[in-house]
Design a protein around this motif. Structure first.
Motif, short mmCIF file in Angstrom:
data_model
loop_
_atom_site.label_atom_id
_atom_site.label_comp_id
_atom_site.label_asym_id
_atom_site.label_seq_id
_atom_site.Cartn_x
_atom_site.Cartn_y
_atom_site.Cartn_z
N SER A 4 -3.23 11.07 -1.26
CA SER A 4 -3.86 11.98 -2.20
C SER A 4 -2.88 13.05 -2.61
O SER A 4 -1.94 13.40 -1.88
CB SER A 4 -5.09 12.62 -1.55
N THR A 7 -2.36 19.62 -1.75
CA THR A 7 -3.04 20.84 -2.15
C THR A 7 -2.09 22.01 -1.99
O THR A 7 -1.14 21.97 -1.20
CB THR A 7 -4.28 21.07 -1.28
N GLY A 45 -8.78 17.14 6.57
CA GLY A 45 -9.45 17.15 5.28
C GLY A 45 -10.92 17.47 5.32
O GLY A 45 -11.57 17.51 4.27
N LYS A 46 -11.49 17.70 6.51
CA LYS A 46 -12.90 18.09 6.57
C LYS A 46 -13.06 19.51 6.00
O LYS A 46 -12.12 20.31 6.04
CB LYS A 46 -13.40 18.06 8.01
N HIS A 91 -4.25 16.09 4.36
CA HIS A 91 -4.82 14.94 3.66
C HIS A 91 -3.92 13.71 3.77
O HIS A 91 -3.51 13.13 2.76
CB HIS A 91 -5.08 15.28 2.19
N GLY A 135 -17.84 12.11 0.46
CA GLY A 135 -16.67 12.90 0.85
C GLY A 135 -17.00 14.24 1.46
O GLY A 135 -16.10 14.98 1.85
N ASP A 199 -8.41 9.57 -3.58
CA ASP A 199 -8.76 10.94 -3.97
C ASP A 199 -9.95 11.49 -3.18
O ASP A 199 -10.64 12.38 -3.62
CB ASP A 199 -9.09 11.00 -5.46
N TYR A 200 -10.16 10.97 -1.99
CA TYR A 200 -11.30 11.34 -1.15
C TYR A 200 -11.17 12.78 -0.68
O TYR A 200 -10.28 13.10 0.11
CB TYR A 200 -11.36 10.38 0.02
N ARG A 201 -12.04 13.66 -1.14
CA ARG A 201 -12.04 15.07 -0.77
C ARG A 201 -13.47 15.60 -0.77
O ARG A 201 -14.33 15.07 -1.47
CB ARG A 201 -11.24 15.91 -1.78
N PRO A 202 -13.74 16.70 -0.05
CA PRO A 202 -15.05 17.34 -0.14
C PRO A 202 -15.27 17.93 -1.53
O PRO A 202 -14.33 18.45 -2.16
CB PRO A 202 -14.99 18.45 0.91
#
Length: 231
Positions: A4, A7, A45-46, A91, A135, A199-202
């Motif tokens: 991903s 950030t 990534g949580k 991530h 996510g 692109d798995y994100r909260p």
């Protein structure tokens, strides 16, 4: 699988946290990406708020696992916040899912529970709170993909048996108690079998009100629902 996009660094983070987190990554894996042991979850990534709440719960004895309780016993809220900031910003790519031994019938049951719930019993889908892409949602709802089946089973069982609790109203406890052991196995089997997109994100916020009041998110984004028992 492609990694991903990175950030931007968090201005609140203190230097040297990667080295300080060696005790965490022994079990949770490099960068918190998890290991082959099915009982240690990925924490990378949580959502930061979720991680902080879990750390505080382990420190204060509200969530019980001897190694975690011991490691966190004397840490301040400020330092736990730094741990949460560090792992929320990680991530690394997810590995492919482990091949499942569940039958097609079990997997379909799991898919229904996760994506549509049980409307006749007023049982919300997992996706209604954890997001359409599963996510998670900031600040307090974790993602569900990329977790080992054994870990998901163990946590849902702990919610169901009252061994794991959250801020009142404890929506997960109420939902888990309405699930049968067969439901829990089906949901965990399906979740653990899903690949994780790059692109798995909260999500930054829920796209619509949550289907149940959850103390971890606050009343402003949730609405009351009475859970029905499973058939």
């Amino acid at each position: 699988m492609a990694q991903s996009p990175a950030t931007a660094p968090d201005a609140r983070a203190i230097p040297g946290m990667a080295e300080r987190m060696a005790a965490c990554t022994v079990c949770h894996g490099k960068e918190g990406r998890a290991t082959a042991d099915g009982y240690y979850p990925r924490i990378a990534g949580k959502p930061e708020g979720y991680l902080l709440h879990q750390l505080q719960s382990f420190r204060d004895g509200q969530r019980r696992y001897p190694m975690m309780n011991y490691l966190l016993a004397n840490l301040s809220d400020d330092y736990l916040q730094q741990i949460a900031i560090f792992f929320a910003a990680q991530h690394p790519p997810y590995p492919p899912p482990v091949t499942t031994e569940a039958s097609a019938t079990v997997l379909e049951r799991g898919r229904q529970l996760v994506t549509t719930g049980q409307p006749a019993q007023r049982m919300p889908a997992c996706a209604a709170c954890h997001g359409d892409g599963l996510g998670g949602v900031a600040p307090g709802i974790p993602g569900l993909l990329g977790l080992p089946k054994d870990y998901i089973n163990a946590q849902l069982g702990a919610w169901r048996n009252g061994e794991r609790k959250a801020k009142a109203p404890d929506c997960m406890g109420e939902i888990a108690r309405a699930l049968s052991p067969e439901d829990i196995n089906a949901a965990s089997s399906w979740l653990a079998a899903q690949p994780v997109p790059p692109d798995y994100r909260p999500a930054a916020a829920p796209p619509k009100p949550l289907p149940a009041q959850c103390g971890s998110m606050g009343p402003a984004v949730s609405k009351p629902v009475t859970m029905g028992a499973t058939p």
